[in-house]
Write an enzyme that holds these catalytic residues in place. Structure first.
Site, PDB file in Angstrom:
ATOM      1  N   THR A 286       0.854  -1.196   0.000  1.00 16.26           N
ATOM      2  CA  THR A 286       0.000   0.000   0.000  1.00 16.26           C
ATOM      3  C   THR A 286       0.890   1.247   0.000  1.00 16.26           C
ATOM      4  O   THR A 286       1.963   1.254   0.593  1.00 16.26           O
ATOM      5  CB  THR A 286      -0.955   0.042   1.212  1.00 16.26           C
ATOM      6  OG1 THR A 286      -0.192   0.113   2.416  1.00 16.26           O
ATOM      7  CG2 THR A 286      -1.874  -1.183   1.234  1.00 16.26           C
ATOM      8  N   GLY A 287       0.426   2.278  -0.688  1.00 19.59           N
ATOM      9  CA  GLY A 287       1.243   3.492  -0.812  1.00 19.59           C
ATOM     10  C   GLY A 287       2.471   3.240  -1.669  1.00 19.59           C
ATOM     11  O   GLY A 287       3.480   3.936  -1.541  1.00 19.59           O
ATOM     12  N   GLY A 288       2.371   2.270  -2.573  1.00 22.63           N
ATOM     13  CA  GLY A 288       3.540   1.874  -3.373  1.00 22.63           C
ATOM     14  C   GLY A 288       3.736   2.685  -4.642  1.00 22.63           C
ATOM     15  O   GLY A 288       4.553   2.319  -5.486  1.00 22.63           O
TER      16      GLY A 288
ATOM     17  N   SER B  85       4.900   5.753  -4.848  1.00 20.58           N
ATOM     18  CA  SER B  85       5.948   6.778  -4.740  1.00 20.58           C
ATOM     19  C   SER B  85       6.891   6.415  -3.603  1.00 20.58           C
ATOM     20  O   SER B  85       6.611   5.519  -2.803  1.00 20.58           O
ATOM     21  CB  SER B  85       5.287   8.138  -4.477  1.00 20.58           C
ATOM     22  OG  SER B  85       6.232   9.105  -4.083  1.00 20.58           O
ATOM     23  N   GLY B  86       8.008   7.117  -3.555  1.00 21.63           N
ATOM     24  CA  GLY B  86       8.890   7.084  -2.394  1.00 21.63           C
ATOM     25  C   GLY B  86       9.484   5.724  -2.072  1.00 21.63           C
ATOM     26  O   GLY B  86       9.798   4.925  -2.963  1.00 21.63           O
TER      27      GLY B  86
ATOM     28  N   SER C 135       8.105   4.414  11.971  1.00 19.78           N
ATOM     29  CA  SER C 135       8.979   5.582  11.837  1.00 19.78           C
ATOM     30  C   SER C 135       9.786   5.693  13.122  1.00 19.78           C
ATOM     31  O   SER C 135       9.253   5.418  14.213  1.00 19.78           O
ATOM     32  CB  SER C 135       8.159   6.866  11.672  1.00 19.78           C
ATOM     33  OG  SER C 135       9.021   7.999  11.794  1.00 19.78           O
TER      34      SER C 135
ATOM     35  N   TYR D  36       1.359  11.805  14.896  1.00 14.24           N
ATOM     36  CA  TYR D  36       1.993  10.899  13.918  1.00 14.24           C
ATOM     37  C   TYR D  36       2.839   9.856  14.640  1.00 14.24           C
ATOM     38  O   TYR D  36       2.715   8.647  14.381  1.00 14.24           O
ATOM     39  CB  TYR D  36       2.858  11.738  12.971  1.00 14.24           C
ATOM     40  CG  TYR D  36       3.723  10.957  12.015  1.00 14.24           C
ATOM     41  CD1 TYR D  36       3.161  10.254  10.950  1.00 14.24           C
ATOM     42  CD2 TYR D  36       5.119  10.950  12.153  1.00 14.24           C
ATOM     43  CE1 TYR D  36       3.971   9.557  10.050  1.00 14.24           C
ATOM     44  CE2 TYR D  36       5.929  10.267  11.258  1.00 14.24           C
ATOM     45  CZ  TYR D  36       5.348   9.565  10.211  1.00 14.24           C
ATOM     46  OH  TYR D  36       6.149   8.882   9.322  1.00 14.24           O
TER      47      TYR D  36
HETATM   48  N1  LIG Z   1      10.358   9.725   4.025  1.00 15.11           N
HETATM   49  C1  LIG Z   1      10.689   9.636   5.290  1.00 15.11           C
HETATM   50  O1  LIG Z   1      11.632  10.297   5.747  1.00 15.11           O
HETATM   51  C2  LIG Z   1       9.942   8.695   6.219  1.00 15.11           C
HETATM   52  C3  LIG Z   1      10.468   8.472   7.502  1.00 15.11           C
HETATM   53  C4  LIG Z   1       9.800   7.603   8.361  1.00 15.11           C
HETATM   54  C5  LIG Z   1       8.643   6.994   7.941  1.00 15.11           C
HETATM   55  N2  LIG Z   1       8.153   7.242   6.686  1.00 15.11           N
HETATM   56  C6  LIG Z   1       6.919   6.541   6.296  1.00 15.11           C
HETATM   57  O2  LIG Z   1       7.169   5.859   5.083  1.00 15.11           O
HETATM   58  C7  LIG Z   1       5.954   5.765   4.324  1.00 15.11           C
HETATM   59  C8  LIG Z   1       6.192   6.306   2.927  1.00 15.11           C
HETATM   60  O3  LIG Z   1       6.771   7.584   3.010  1.00 15.11           O
HETATM   61  P1  LIG Z   1       7.414   8.305   1.735  1.00 15.11           P
HETATM   62  O4  LIG Z   1       8.273   9.402   2.239  1.00 15.11           O
HETATM   63  O5  LIG Z   1       7.980   7.292   0.815  1.00 15.11           O
HETATM   64  O6  LIG Z   1       6.105   8.985   1.105  1.00 15.11           O
HETATM   65  P2  LIG Z   1       5.778   9.549  -0.350  1.00 15.11           P
HETATM   66  O7  LIG Z   1       6.980   9.725  -1.178  1.00 15.11           O
HETATM   67  O8  LIG Z   1       4.903  10.746  -0.104  1.00 15.11           O
HETATM   68  O9  LIG Z   1       4.890   8.386  -0.962  1.00 15.11           O
HETATM   69  C9  LIG Z   1       3.767   7.964  -0.286  1.00 15.11           C
HETATM   70  C10 LIG Z   1       2.913   7.162  -1.223  1.00 15.11           C
HETATM   71  O10 LIG Z   1       1.776   6.685  -0.514  1.00 15.11           O
HETATM   72  C11 LIG Z   1       0.598   7.022  -1.195  1.00 15.11           C
HETATM   73  N3  LIG Z   1      -0.432   7.286  -0.209  1.00 15.11           N
HETATM   74  C12 LIG Z   1      -0.501   8.306   0.664  1.00 15.11           C
HETATM   75  N4  LIG Z   1      -1.620   8.224   1.377  1.00 15.11           N
HETATM   76  C13 LIG Z   1      -2.272   7.121   0.940  1.00 15.11           C
HETATM   77  C14 LIG Z   1      -3.492   6.509   1.263  1.00 15.11           C
HETATM   78  N5  LIG Z   1      -4.316   7.041   2.174  1.00 15.11           N
HETATM   79  N6  LIG Z   1      -3.848   5.380   0.622  1.00 15.11           N
HETATM   80  C15 LIG Z   1      -3.057   4.842  -0.326  1.00 15.11           C
HETATM   81  N7  LIG Z   1      -1.891   5.392  -0.689  1.00 15.11           N
HETATM   82  C16 LIG Z   1      -1.513   6.518  -0.062  1.00 15.11           C
HETATM   83  C17 LIG Z   1       0.925   8.256  -2.010  1.00 15.11           C
HETATM   84  O11 LIG Z   1       0.135   8.340  -3.192  1.00 15.11           O
HETATM   85  P3  LIG Z   1      -1.228   9.182  -3.222  1.00 15.11           P
HETATM   86  O12 LIG Z   1      -0.930  10.502  -2.584  1.00 15.11           O
HETATM   87  O13 LIG Z   1      -1.569   9.250  -4.658  1.00 15.11           O
HETATM   88  O14 LIG Z   1      -2.210   8.374  -2.437  1.00 15.11           O
HETATM   89  C18 LIG Z   1       2.378   7.992  -2.380  1.00 15.11           C
HETATM   90  O15 LIG Z   1       2.458   7.209  -3.521  1.00 15.11           O
HETATM   91  C19 LIG Z   1       4.897   6.517   5.143  1.00 15.11           C
HETATM   92  O16 LIG Z   1       4.201   5.601   5.941  1.00 15.11           O
HETATM   93  C20 LIG Z   1       5.726   7.441   6.016  1.00 15.11           C
HETATM   94  O17 LIG Z   1       5.049   7.802   7.200  1.00 15.11           O
HETATM   95  C21 LIG Z   1       8.774   8.068   5.811  1.00 15.11           C
END
Ligand SMILES: NC(=O)c1ccc[n+]([C@@H]2O[C@H](COP(=O)([O-])OP(=O)(O)OC[C@H]3O[C@@H](n4cnc5c(N)ncnc54)[C@H](OP(=O)(O)O)[C@@H]3O)[C@@H](O)[C@H]2O)c1
Length: 243
Positions: free
Chosen positions: A12-14, A16-17, A137, A150
């Site tokens: 899920t959320g796959g 991006s990122g 996180s 969060y």
């Molecule tokens: N980046 C960091 O530094 C970091 C650090 C600790 C934890 N995390 C965690 O890692 C995960 C991914 O982070 P990321 O930085 O890779 O984020 P990202 O680049 O913003 O990508 C997140 C992806 O999830 C999708 N998404 C968001 N809300 C969603 C929903 N309600 N249902 C389905 N898809 C959803 C988004 O697409 P849409 O907007 O089109 O739905 C996007 O494709 C998150 O759980 C975040 O809390 C990130």
């Protein structure tokens, strides 16, 4: 032979990122992946980047009807799941004193409620011996001002992992949390230069994680190499949370 040859993964959320990078890595290692996201255009672009052995299913991981559609699609196309990577999440800021019901419901609605129902709805399709990974996180063990809700929502995932692995032990399904530190994803790229520098100053190597480094850790947890790894809160943060 890849480490995930013949496996089916739902991420899920796959779109991006770090989860997109994980989807790419899983496919390179022989898996078939289902990825989700809410924006169709972003999802299509992600499917294009992954290139093969992938189905994109548009949907909100906080919406139970969307989750039903996701798992119906998986059931029809593959009939089983070996790896669930519940990664949809987003950290929004609000300090104590300014927290609204909307902020709380949004964060807990996606990260806690959404992850719980993602796992519960995946379960009937999960093969015995499967792997559930949730994206936590390191914020959950720190006290970043503004990220209380969060951080608490991510801490709930660590708690879920402990109960679920015990409940699922008869099926040999492992449940782990992968807790990234700051990672250079599209979400992090929205930070201003000053905040970015501040975060990097807290990381021993002085540089944020790369999505590929999170994908490598997710691959380990997903694969049989982690057959004795269960209930872990696996910090992948360059040592940030250890000091
Ligand atoms: N980046 C960091 O530094 C970091 C650090 C600790 C934890 N995390 C965690 O890692 C995960 C991914 O982070 P990321 O930085 O890779 O984020 P990202 O680049 O913003 O990508 C997140 C992806 O999830 C999708 N998404 C968001 N809300 C969603 C929903 N309600 N249902 C389905 N898809 C959803 C988004 O697409 P849409 O907007 O089109 O739905 C996007 O494709 C998150 O759980 C975040 O809390 C990130």
């Amino acid at each position: 032979m890849g480490k995930l040859e013949g496996k089916v993964a739902v991420i899920t959320g796959g779109s991006s990122g770090l989860a997109l990078e994980t989807a790419k890595r899983f496919v390179q290692e022989g898996a078939y992946v289902f990825i989700t996201g809410r924006r169709q255009e972003q999802l299509d672009e992600a499917v294009k980047q992954i290139g093969r052995n992938v189905t994109g299913v548009r949907g909100d991981a906080a919406n139970l009807d969307d989750l039903d559609r996701l798992f119906d699609t998986v059931k029809q196309e593959k009939g089983k799941i070996d790896i669930l990577f519940a990664s949809a999440g987003k950290g929004e800021a609000a300090v104590l004193g300014e927290i609204t019901e909307e902020h709380f419901d949004k964060e807990f609605g996606l990260i806690v409620r959404g992850t719980l129902f993602t796992a519960q709805k995946a379960l009937p399709l999960m093969n015995d011996g499967g792997s559930i990974i949730m994206t936590g996180s390191v914020a959950s063990v720190k006290g970043f001002p503004g990220f209380g809700v969060y951080a608490a929502s991510k801490a709930a995932l660590r708690s879920f992992a402990r109960t679920w692995l015990n409940e699922l032990k008869g099926r040999n399904i492992r449940v782990n949390v992968l807790s990234p530190g700051q990672v250079d994803t599209p979400d992090s790229q929205r930070l201003d230069e000053e905040t970015r520098k501040m975060f990097e100053s807290l990381i021993p190597r002085g540089k944020m994680g790369r999505p590929e480094e999170i994908a490598a850790a997710a691959l380990f947890l997903a694969s049989d190499e982690a057959s004795y790894v269960n209930g872990l809160d696996f910090a992948v943060d360059g040592g940030f949370s250890a000091i």
